[in-house]
Design an enzyme around this catalytic site. Sequence first.
Site: not given
Length: 346
Positions: A165, A211, A236, A253, A256, A303, A307
């Site tokens: 970022w 988060d 949370g 992101k 995805h 990816n 992942q």
Amino acid sequence: MSSTEDLDYPKTILQYNSGFLVSKVIFTACELGVFDLLLESGEPLSSDAIAARLGTSTTGMERLLDACVGLKLLAVDLTQEGALYRNTEISNIYLTKSSPKSQYHIMMYYSNTVYLCWHYLADAVREGKNQYERAFGISSKDPFGAMYRSEEEMLKFMAGQNSVWSICGRDVLAAFDLSSFTQIYDLGGGGGALARECVSLYPNSTVTIYDLPKVVQVAKEQFVPPEERQIAFHEGDFFTDSIPEAELYILSKILHDWDDDKCRQLLAKVYNACKPGGGVLLVESLLNEDKSGPLETQLYSMNMLVQTEGKERTAAEYSKLLEAAGFREIQVKRTGKLYDAVLGRK
């Protein structure tokens, strides 16, 4: 096929074949501290001097340095005393730890985590699921439990996302005029780099990073200084816990990582929490509508296979997910950089 194409074809295949070698050269030079040493030294150094200071063999270091010269990450000056190596502008900006635009941490995350998962790409294609179990002996059922398998790995991942970022954040936040949104929630905001870009670009806004508790704790301790008054935190799991009311939700992101059902579930919760007239900003790398490219996004989608539970999508696919949740007036902006922006309104 023309004779020229006949000649070019094997060369192209060979270049693709050596792609992983290039990655490991860059990863290794970063890990050993080559670029940091040359920045700190303030002057070009010989391979012997670099090897001595970094504790490596002289023969191995000389070959590594020459490979970095070939990649234009280092330059070499031939003097009477021998070859002297120095950083190029690219490595000073992006590969030294001290640079504001440093990509060192994402390089280390790719080297130590992503690279190991990709070793099992064929298994991922056969099975259609991530490869944490084979790579690390950790259950593949909880991708983020695997990514955050230790505090060290979590810190590496968060620092890596922050570094992304630092060079892409402003592009996606400026893709639309978000100045009318003053109360913003950054879902899965991690280390807070995107939140910090947001309050810098829109000084009348406040951003709450939502988060997991352990992520929030690290963000507070390591990444977001307490004097940053425009940034708050909410602990949370936004899949299982409630989402507070806000004017704008940023999902950078996030989608995805998940399959369509999980995405619809999350977006429905966001829509229900969103104030009337508010919206949601998706930050993702968009595939072309025919999925013919961009190559970077196609590779990101691979990816996601090794992942996560998700994939990269087209603008139409994200729009469809937003519409299913109730969002309207959907706009798409391609930034021309790694990540694009999709805005939906309630």
